[in-house]
Design an enzyme around this catalytic site. Structure first.
Site: not given
Ligand code: CTP
Length: 406
Positions: A211-212
């Site tokens: 993810s980020n």
């Protein structure tokens, strides 16, 4: 925004009291008249001289001035105030407030206040998580106190966790929100707006993902602003800051996981929307194969094969209807302007909001942002560093103007 409002800022004894100076500045900048009431302990963390200079009023600590007997009337202060903001609020003060203890001027002012009260707790993570503190916060919430939850991060103790006082800009914004008229205007009345927010989550196996750092704050700030213009807003969100979901009344929220999942949901909802804002940080790549169960540790190296995801904004650009406005974001570190413009053209966006990674104060988890907006007619607008809420208001204003021209 706070012009003519009387605000009492309460300061208690915590290291976060140094941030109260900035809070007072922000409230004064927004037009408020500020008085400060502090506890004895607060004076050990920030000087009354600082607080008095910034608020332009003497700081009230004692019930009366021992030198001249002048009475600091908590009843008068309670009547004067349009809002009482206690920041930082220690576990001790929260506990006393919950019990109705009145052993200092800040607490008697609280008990006398007829106005909305905001508390911004600040303490060590274990103190914050303790059932007693949580119980007290629940009592205060039931009593109508607005709790401005602390953030997670590094604490004065050196530990990391939830307990860090919310940033002064956000506290000031919450107070503004309270006084803001629910509607800025009705120029988007009945218009349907779709906003994507947060980061997508790409599964590697049953327990791991890519993810980020996207927090979703910009997306939610825009949703709030669009609602204030009378629009019917839907948010499709990936992973966002845990405090955001459910925070905006009247906004429909749809949770999405991966880029693929978000893509399906966006294409479905966008079909009858007037404005679509792609603020989500959609992963460009996702694991080619998702491991069944948990991938076991075996060789020294593990190579993860990734495949490109669907570009949701570009897909929307291909099926864009007449009169529909498509807004994208571009987060860039090099050749910012050229890259943003090329993205706008490639994806058939009507405008693109550029965030540069080189700008200080513009980052995923920050509460501030600095943007430049590029339009299809070749024009652009630069904006100064502002709170995400103000940035959202600027973007919304530009889309309202553009929609009117379509
Ligand atoms: N976007 C999207 N779907 C993707 C990737 C991005 O809809 N799979 C959208 C984003 O929500 C944003 C815009 O496209 O509005 C630009 O995203 P960005 O990550 O800056 O650009 P990319 O096209 O992914 O290009 P790069 O990562 O190479 O800069």
């Amino acid at each position: 925004m706070l012009k003519g409002k009387h605000i009492i800022v309460g300061v208690t004894g915590g290291i976060a009291a140094y941030k109260t100076a900035i809070l007072i500045r922000r409230l004064v900048d927004k037009g408020a008249e500020v008085r400060v009431v502090a506890t004895e302990h607060a004076k050990q963390f920030i000087t009354p001289l600082t607080l008095a200079t910034l608020s332009k009023n003497p700081v009230m600590v004692e019930f009366f001035n021992p030198e001249n007997g002048q009475w600091n009337s908590h009843v008068e202060s309670g009547m004067w105030a349009d809002a009482f903001v206690i920041a930082p609020a220690t576990a001790n003060t929260l506990a006393k407030m919950a019990c109705g203890i009145a052993d200092n001027l800040l607490l008697t002012t609280y008990l006398s206040a007829k106005c909305p009260v905001f508390v911004a707790p600040a303490m060590d993570l274990d103190m914050y998580a303790h059932p007693a503190t949580q119980r007290n916060l629940k009592i205060l919430e039931e009593d109508g106190v607005h709790i401005i939850e602390p953030e997670s991060g590094f604490l004065a103790s050196g530990l990391k966790g939830k307990g860090r006082m919310e940033e002064p800009e956000v506290i000031a914004e919450r107070v503004c929100d309270y006084f803001a008229s629910p509607f800025v205007s009705d120029d988007l009345f009945g218009k349907k707006v779709l906003i994507t927010a947060g980061g997508t989550v790409e599964p590697i196996d049953a327990v791991r993902f890519i993810s980020n750092y996207s927090s979703g704050k910009m997306g939610y700030a825009m949703a709030r602003q669009y609602s204030r213009h009378g629009a019917l807003v839907t948010i499709i969100r990936g992973a966002v800051d845990e405090r955001l979901p459910g925070s905006i009344e009247g906004v429909r929220e749809i949770a999405a996981t991966s880029a693929e999942d978000m893509g399906h949901k966006v294409m479905e909802v966008a079909a009858d929307c007037d404005i679509v804002v792609m603020a989500a940080a959609v992963a460009d790549y996702t694991p080619s194969v998702v491991g069944r169960g948990k991938i076991k540790k075996s060789s020294e190296e593990l190579i993860l094969k990734l495949k490109q995801t669907r570009d949701i904004a570009a897909s929307l650009g291909k099926v864009k209807k007449d009169g529909q406005l498509l807004v994208g974001f571009a987060l860039e570190s090099d050749n910012e302007e050229a890259n943003a413009i090329s993205k706008m053209e490639r994806k058939n966006l009507d405008m693109v909001v550029l965030n540069s990674l080189n700008d200080k104060g513009a980052c995923f988890a920050c509460d501030t942002n600095k943007i430049t907006i590029f339009f299809r007619d070749g024009s652009s607008k630069h904006f100064e560093l502002k709170s995400k809420e103000q940035v959202a208001a600027d973007i919304v204003k530009e889309t309202v103007a553009l929609l009117a021209k379509m």
